[in-house]
Design a protein around this motif. Structure first.
Motif, PDB file in Angstrom:
ATOM      1  N   VAL A 151      81.291  -9.391  75.584  1.00 26.65           N
ATOM      2  CA  VAL A 151      82.199  -9.698  74.612  1.00 26.65           C
ATOM      3  C   VAL A 151      82.856  -8.294  74.179  1.00 26.65           C
ATOM      4  O   VAL A 151      82.148  -7.304  74.177  1.00 26.65           O
ATOM      5  N   ARG A 152      84.139  -8.474  74.013  1.00 25.95           N
ATOM      6  CA  ARG A 152      84.888  -7.431  73.779  1.00 25.95           C
ATOM      7  C   ARG A 152      85.324  -7.142  72.352  1.00 25.95           C
ATOM      8  O   ARG A 152      85.771  -8.410  71.841  1.00 25.95           O
ATOM      9  N   PHE A 153      85.231  -6.189  71.466  1.00 29.68           N
ATOM     10  CA  PHE A 153      85.729  -6.235  70.150  1.00 29.68           C
ATOM     11  C   PHE A 153      86.758  -4.938  69.861  1.00 29.68           C
ATOM     12  O   PHE A 153      86.680  -3.882  70.462  1.00 29.68           O
ATOM     13  N   ASN A 154      87.879  -5.562  69.434  1.00 31.61           N
ATOM     14  CA  ASN A 154      88.777  -4.650  69.195  1.00 31.61           C
ATOM     15  C   ASN A 154      88.881  -4.278  67.709  1.00 31.61           C
ATOM     16  O   ASN A 154      88.883  -5.017  66.964  1.00 31.61           O
ATOM     17  N   ARG A 155      88.380  -3.059  67.625  1.00 28.88           N
ATOM     18  CA  ARG A 155      87.904  -2.606  66.085  1.00 28.88           C
ATOM     19  C   ARG A 155      89.099  -2.635  65.158  1.00 28.88           C
ATOM     20  O   ARG A 155      89.036  -2.622  64.031  1.00 28.88           O
ATOM     21  N   THR A 156      90.500  -2.243  65.789  1.00 27.76           N
ATOM     22  CA  THR A 156      91.418  -1.962  65.010  1.00 27.76           C
ATOM     23  C   THR A 156      92.074  -3.537  64.372  1.00 27.76           C
ATOM     24  O   THR A 156      92.360  -3.363  63.492  1.00 27.76           O
ATOM     25  N   THR A 157      92.370  -4.398  65.367  1.00 30.20           N
ATOM     26  CA  THR A 157      92.622  -5.437  65.072  1.00 30.20           C
ATOM     27  C   THR A 157      91.609  -6.713  64.553  1.00 30.20           C
ATOM     28  O   THR A 157      92.011  -7.656  64.114  1.00 30.20           O
ATOM     29  N   ARG A 158      90.252  -6.241  64.807  1.00 30.73           N
ATOM     30  CA  ARG A 158      89.169  -7.397  64.752  1.00 30.73           C
ATOM     31  C   ARG A 158      89.033  -8.274  65.338  1.00 30.73           C
ATOM     32  O   ARG A 158      88.629  -9.619  65.135  1.00 30.73           O
ATOM     33  N   ASP A 159      90.275  -8.256  66.643  1.00 35.40           N
ATOM     34  CA  ASP A 159      90.033  -9.372  67.620  1.00 35.40           C
ATOM     35  C   ASP A 159      88.872  -9.395  68.678  1.00 35.40           C
ATOM     36  O   ASP A 159      88.368  -8.184  68.964  1.00 35.40           O
ATOM     37  N   PHE A 176      89.400 -14.825  69.645  1.00 35.33           N
ATOM     38  CA  PHE A 176      89.753 -15.326  68.246  1.00 35.33           C
ATOM     39  C   PHE A 176      89.546 -13.928  67.367  1.00 35.33           C
ATOM     40  O   PHE A 176      89.188 -13.064  67.914  1.00 35.33           O
ATOM     41  N   ASN A 177      89.815 -13.975  65.966  1.00 36.80           N
ATOM     42  CA  ASN A 177      89.821 -12.783  65.191  1.00 36.80           C
ATOM     43  C   ASN A 177      88.391 -13.141  64.230  1.00 36.80           C
ATOM     44  O   ASN A 177      88.091 -14.026  63.985  1.00 36.80           O
ATOM     45  N   GLN A 178      87.861 -12.028  63.991  1.00 37.06           N
ATOM     46  CA  GLN A 178      86.706 -11.800  63.199  1.00 37.06           C
ATOM     47  C   GLN A 178      86.929 -12.700  62.011  1.00 37.06           C
ATOM     48  O   GLN A 178      85.932 -13.441  61.571  1.00 37.06           O
ATOM     49  N   LEU A 179      87.971 -12.569  61.240  1.00 37.15           N
ATOM     50  CA  LEU A 179      88.151 -13.500  60.113  1.00 37.15           C
ATOM     51  C   LEU A 179      88.372 -15.046  60.184  1.00 37.15           C
ATOM     52  O   LEU A 179      88.082 -15.551  59.508  1.00 37.15           O
ATOM     53  N   ASP A 180      88.864 -15.446  61.427  1.00 36.92           N
ATOM     54  CA  ASP A 180      88.883 -16.790  61.868  1.00 36.92           C
ATOM     55  C   ASP A 180      87.507 -17.172  62.007  1.00 36.92           C
ATOM     56  O   ASP A 180      87.274 -18.433  61.893  1.00 36.92           O
ATOM     57  N   THR A 186      79.499 -10.440  53.781  1.00 43.59           N
ATOM     58  CA  THR A 186      79.679  -8.830  53.692  1.00 43.59           C
ATOM     59  C   THR A 186      80.765  -8.526  55.048  1.00 43.59           C
ATOM     60  O   THR A 186      80.768  -8.995  55.716  1.00 43.59           O
ATOM     61  N   LEU A 187      81.678  -7.551  54.424  1.00 41.64           N
ATOM     62  CA  LEU A 187      82.811  -7.294  55.477  1.00 41.64           C
ATOM     63  C   LEU A 187      83.235  -5.900  55.010  1.00 41.64           C
ATOM     64  O   LEU A 187      83.347  -5.303  53.866  1.00 41.64           O
ATOM     65  N   ARG A 188      83.237  -5.298  56.196  1.00 39.39           N
ATOM     66  CA  ARG A 188      84.341  -3.753  56.287  1.00 39.39           C
ATOM     67  C   ARG A 188      85.355  -4.232  56.113  1.00 39.39           C
ATOM     68  O   ARG A 188      85.983  -4.746  56.983  1.00 39.39           O
TER      69      ARG A 188
END
Length: 170
Positions: A40-48, A75-79, A115-117
């Motif tokens: 699992v790869r997390f792009n902290r800048t884009t939240r992808d 997918f994006n975190q907010l999706d 909860t969301l940063r």
């Protein structure tokens, strides 16, 4: 594959299942079990978020880099939280703290809504029913936390701004 509930009743989506096949390779306990691993790869800048599903000993130069068919899934975190807002809370503008964490609590049942940063210093929380909410924001685990209680939701066309400044002293 599809949408299911886990043993605790939480909703989950299964994107793939790898079934064992007879490969004719030895040892069979290793090669005939649909072995593999996930990344699992997390792009902290884009939240992808990218989820990869690799067979054991992937052939890296094959189509799709040797991953199982249908992978990777992106997918994006907010999706991942696809509920539609019914109302909103005021816009919070925070000074003296970068990218604070917000927690929204439904006061009718004391349940955490989410909860969301956030990115930046401004956030207008969405809520999923009309009512009163507690809004907590700041940096968890530090003394830089603020709580606003009895915050009333409002229709999207209404606007209110709440500004808060965290002290710059430690």
């Amino acid at each position: 594959t599809g949408d299911y509930h886990d043993g605790f009743g939480n909703k989950m989506t299964v994107h793939a299942v790898s079934n064992p096949v007879k490969t004719g390779r030895e040892p069979t306990n290793l090669y005939d079990r649909a072995t593999g691993f996930g990344i699992v790869r997390f792009n902290r800048t884009t939240r992808d978020i990218t989820i990869e599903c690799w067979p054991r000993l992937p052939q890296l130069f094959k189509e799709n880099n040797g991953q199982y068919p249908g992978w990777p899934v992106k997918f994006n975190q907010l999706d991942n939280y696809s509920r539609r807002a019914v109302e909103f809370l005021p816009t919070f503008v925070i000074h003296g703290l970068d990218d604070p964490v917000f927690q929204i609590i439904d006061e009718s049942n004391d349940e955490i809504v989410y909860t969301l940063r956030i990115k930046g210093n401004q956030f207008r929380p969405q809520v999923f029913k009309k009512g009163g909410y507690t809004v907590k924001f700041g940096e968890p685990g530090t003394d830089k936390m603020k709580i606003y209680e009895n915050v009333s939701s409002m229709p999207p066309e209404n606007e209110r701004i709440v500004e808060y400044t965290f002290s710059l002293t430690p």
